[in-house]
Design an enzyme around this catalytic site. Structure first.
Site, PDB file in Angstrom:
ATOM      1  N   ASP A 532     -18.677   1.306   8.383  1.00  0.00           N
ATOM      2  CA  ASP A 532     -19.814   0.857   7.675  1.00  0.00           C
ATOM      3  C   ASP A 532     -20.408   1.578   6.561  1.00  0.00           C
ATOM      4  O   ASP A 532     -19.709   2.742   6.602  1.00  0.00           O
ATOM      5  CB  ASP A 532     -20.910   0.197   8.832  1.00  0.00           C
ATOM      6  CG  ASP A 532     -21.423   1.691   9.506  1.00  0.00           C
ATOM      7  OD1 ASP A 532     -21.959   2.420   8.634  1.00  0.00           O
ATOM      8  OD2 ASP A 532     -21.577   1.818  10.636  1.00  0.00           O
ATOM      9  N   GLU A 612      14.614  11.756   8.159  1.00  0.00           N
ATOM     10  CA  GLU A 612      13.463  11.588   8.232  1.00  0.00           C
ATOM     11  C   GLU A 612      12.519  12.605   7.373  1.00  0.00           C
ATOM     12  O   GLU A 612      11.584  12.279   6.492  1.00  0.00           O
ATOM     13  CB  GLU A 612      13.141  11.274   9.491  1.00  0.00           C
ATOM     14  CG  GLU A 612      13.624  10.193  10.272  1.00  0.00           C
ATOM     15  CD  GLU A 612      13.343  10.035  11.819  1.00  0.00           C
ATOM     16  OE1 GLU A 612      12.702   9.041  12.145  1.00  0.00           O
ATOM     17  OE2 GLU A 612      13.485  10.850  12.427  1.00  0.00           O
TER      18      GLU A 612
END
Ligand code: GLA
Length: 728
Positions: A532, A612
């Site tokens: 928020d 990777e």
């Protein structure tokens, strides 16, 4: 001047670059809302229509005029008890036990710069960037005074609202409901767009028509919550991403809240946003003041993308603060999904060495480093380093991590306590709990009573003691449960506890950012349970969700993007199969999704193969190349991942020279049809060169028919395309 008072019409007009907001003090002193929408001029009181309407009460002082009713008039601060039977923004319980208040205009003041709210987060703007209108109103019967605060940021198309309520009467009164913003529309058909969800699946988008009967969102959890986000959008039915009228209402607050929308008996629409009125009954003694948490309003006539741009710009530059507001955030490796509670100083050092080797910039030591904390049943509250587990002091570990060229960050959860902790044994009365009743447990923990200044002070000292042990450059501030048992031993008035708790939290956070201005704070509450604007004032980034699955993240980040800047969303590449969903997505896809946020990693690097690792090295390089564009560019949602087979988005620099497009295929089928993505917001007539293929495209064609995504017979492929403008 963006705020204009007309003495003749008694109107206040607030202008931003593209919008106008108007209200009027009428002959009885009521403050009526007239207009909010695209920029316009002149007095609009002709919009008000008066009629004798059955069962809509008339204020006493209008005399025999039965056509005047607040039940039918648009208002700035509707109060219970005035004959307006719609949902009010304010309910007051007076000293004599009666309910009701009746605020009338007294005076006003216009100032340069934007107002501040003591103890509360708020949008800020300097003398050149903003203006403030203060309208003072008073209830003559009780001498309760309210000063309505309007902040105008013209360049941002932002208007903020708050209020200060002051009891000028002799005796204590109670505020039973307070909401900073009310929007009353005289007519029109609207949809309410709201953001619901759950832990690990936050901010899903719901769009429903506003109808008769209230639609209510909110939180009664003491935090803003995973379940509903404290923001709402009201949009006309036809409004799309690219066209149409829409309004945003966003609350700058991290506790319980309520948002309401209702079409009334006369087909007028009212939207309210502010504090929750449940468990709320806030005493105001003589001469005490109450500051109402702020609501940020924005209007766009050009669709939802424009509305989001207004909000993103404002929050990124005029709500977020601190050293990291305008600069790249370190690419971090978080230890949580790498090793959970199972680590030592050496294993963290090992992880950090691998991270450094791949080009990451910070190691974050997550939960498990303190007290007796080897699982989530004990230890919270005991903020002393478990040197036995680390095998060294915190200072020594930090030095070792720093020697690898990495910054060091730490996880904290200062608001919570386990019963199995030294702190709880010593101070069982410091938790929120009702005497004589067993408290509600969640994650086997209780909540410390942050409404008490002594508890906040103690915890602040404890946390400073930790942060002073070495070069800590990042803090993840977590909060892993909802409040219950909102009873404080500190007060007779339990109806103030939830709000005072949030004020205690803000007090702590403010002291923290003042004392450690160079620490980057990342908010967190089981992922995005306190995502928020209140938290964003202290922490420029917030962990968006505990769900790191790349596919689910496309949806979570899509919903979050309506109201929050992209750089506020903490977003990490994690391992597969994903720990929350069990789904396996390609590393490239995880990278593309995490790059639509503040990028980082959260996995055991030791388990990766060389291929990777190489891919991670190039991901990091790619992110660094585009970091500024992602942080400051205009963000467009190109698809709705809930409807479309592909989730796609775009960043375009404000000078439109650079464009970055991300796309994640959510579906694969036999003999696949081709998926095209259409770009947005490019200048007409411009040319762009895609940087990998070196192919040149016309902006108009990119926007009109778009680009085909490659046909691949593999699941969950993602694409990132980078374009540079080449016609200038
Ligand atoms: C919360 C956070 C996670 C992690 C754990 C640690 O769930 O959202 O990221 O920090 O707590 O307990």
């Amino acid at each position: 001047m963006s705020i204009i008072y007309s003495e003749k019409d008694k109107t206040f007009t607030l202008h931003t670059k593209n919008t106008t907001y108007q209200m009027k003090v009428d002959s009885y002193g009521f403050l009526l809302h007239l207009y909010y929408g695209r920029r316009t001029e002149g007095c609009m009181d002709y919009l008000l229509c008066y009629a004798d309407r059955g069962f809509s009460g008339n204020p006493y002082d209008v005399g025999e005029d039965r056509t005047y009713s607040l039940d039918a008039l648009p208002q700035e601060l509707p109060c219970q008890g005035t004959g307006d039977y719609r949902s009010p923004a304010v309910i007051v319980k007076n000293a004599d036990g009666s309910y009701g208040c009746d605020f009338r205009y007294r005076s006003h003041e216009i100032q340069k710069g934007k107002y501040k709210l003591p103890g509360l987060p708020a949008v800020y703007a300097d003398q050149e960037e903003g203006e403030t209108l203060r309208i003072q109103m008073e209830d003559p019967a009780t001498r309760l005074q309210v000063t309505l605060l309007y902040g105008v940021l013209p360049e941002f198309d932002i208007i903020t609202r708050s209020a200060c309520i002051c009891n000028l009467g002799e005796k204590r009164i109670y505020l039973e409901k307070v909401q900073a913003a009310c929007l009353d529309w005289l007519h029109g058909e609207y949809d309410l767009i709201s953001f619901y969800g759950r832990h690990a699946m936050e901010r899903m988008v719901q769009r429903v028509p506003v109808s008769h009967g209230a639609q209510v969102i909110g939180s009664r959890r003491g935090t803003s919550s995973h379940q509903y986000n404290p923001m709402m959008i009201l949009a006309e039915h036809e409004t799309t991403e690219d066209a149409g009228s829409c309004y945003a209402m966003s609350l700058v607050y991290s506790g319980s809240f309520k948002g309401e929308v209702e079409k009334d008996q006369y087909n007028q629409t009212r939207a309210l946003l502010g504090l929750s009125d449940e468990l709320f009954s806030y005493p105001l003694e003589k001469e005490e003041r109450f500051y109402v948490p702020e609501v940020v309003l924005s209007y766009a006539s050009g669709g939802l993308a424009k509305l989001s741009h207004n909000l993103h710009r404002c929050f990124r530059t005029h709500l977020c603060r601190g050293m990291y507001k305008d600069c790249p955030r370190p690419i971090l490796l978080n230890s949580w999904e790498a090793s959970y509670f199972d680590f030592s100083g050496d294993s963290l050092y090992e992880l950090a060495s691998q991270a450094a080797e791949l080009g990451m910039e910070m190691l974050v030591m997550d939960d498990g480093w303190f007290g007796k904390r080897n699982d989530d049943n004990s230890g919270l509250g005991d903020w002393y380093v478990n040197e036995g587990k680390l095998g060294e002091s915190l200072g020594s570990l930090i030095k070792r991590i720093n020697s690898l060229g990495l910054k060091f960050g730490i996880w904290l959860e200062p608001e919570s306590v386990n019963e199995d902790s030294q702190l709880y044994q010593e101070h069982p009365d410091w938790v929120l709990a009702v005497p004589g009743r067993n408290p509600v447990r969640a994650r086997n923990q209780l909540v410390l009573d942050f409404s008490r200044p002594d508890v906040v002070d103690y915890m602040f000292q404890e946390i400073c003691r930790v942060l002073d042990q070495g070069n800590i450059e990042y803090v993840k501030w977590d909060m892993n449960r909802s409040l219950a048992d909102c009873y404080s031993r500190n007060t007779q008035d339990q109806g103030r506890v939830q709000h005072d708790y949030v004020l205690g939290l803000y007090d702590f956070l403010e002291r923290l950012v003042q004392r450690y201005p160079n620490i980057l704070l990342e908010g967190c509450s089981g992922g995005g349970g306190r995502f928020d604007l209140g938290m964003l004032y202290y922490s420029p980034q917030i962990w968006c969700s505990d769900n790191t699955d790349a596919l689910d993240r496309v949806h979570i980040q899509y919903g979050t993007s309506f109201g929050y800047p992209i750089c506020s969303m903490g977003s990490h590449v994690s391992a597969v199969p994903n720990h929350q969903t069990g789904r396996t997505t390609p590393l490239g896809t995880r990278g593309v999704t995490a790059m639509a946020g503040t990028f980082g990693y959260e996995l055991d690097l030791g388990s990766l193969g060389d291929e990777e690792k190489d891919q991670i090295r190039s991901q990091i390089q790619e992110y660094k190349e585009h970091e500024a564009l992602i942080r400051t560019g205009l963000y467009y949602r190109l698809t709705d991942p809930g409807q479309d087979p592909v989730g796609a988005w775009e960043f375009i620099s404000e000078d439109s020279r650079e464009v970055l497009v991300g796309a994640v295929m959510q579906e694969v089928h036999g003999n696949m049809t081709v998926t095209y993505i259409r770009l947005k917001g490019l200048p007409e007539g411009a040319l762009y060169e895609e940087q990998k293929s070196r192919r040149i495209f016309a902006a108009d064609a990119l926007m009109e028919t778009g680009l085909p995504l490659p046909l691949e017979s593999r699941e969950y492929q993602a694409y990132q395309l980078y374009f540079k403008r080449c016609d200038l």
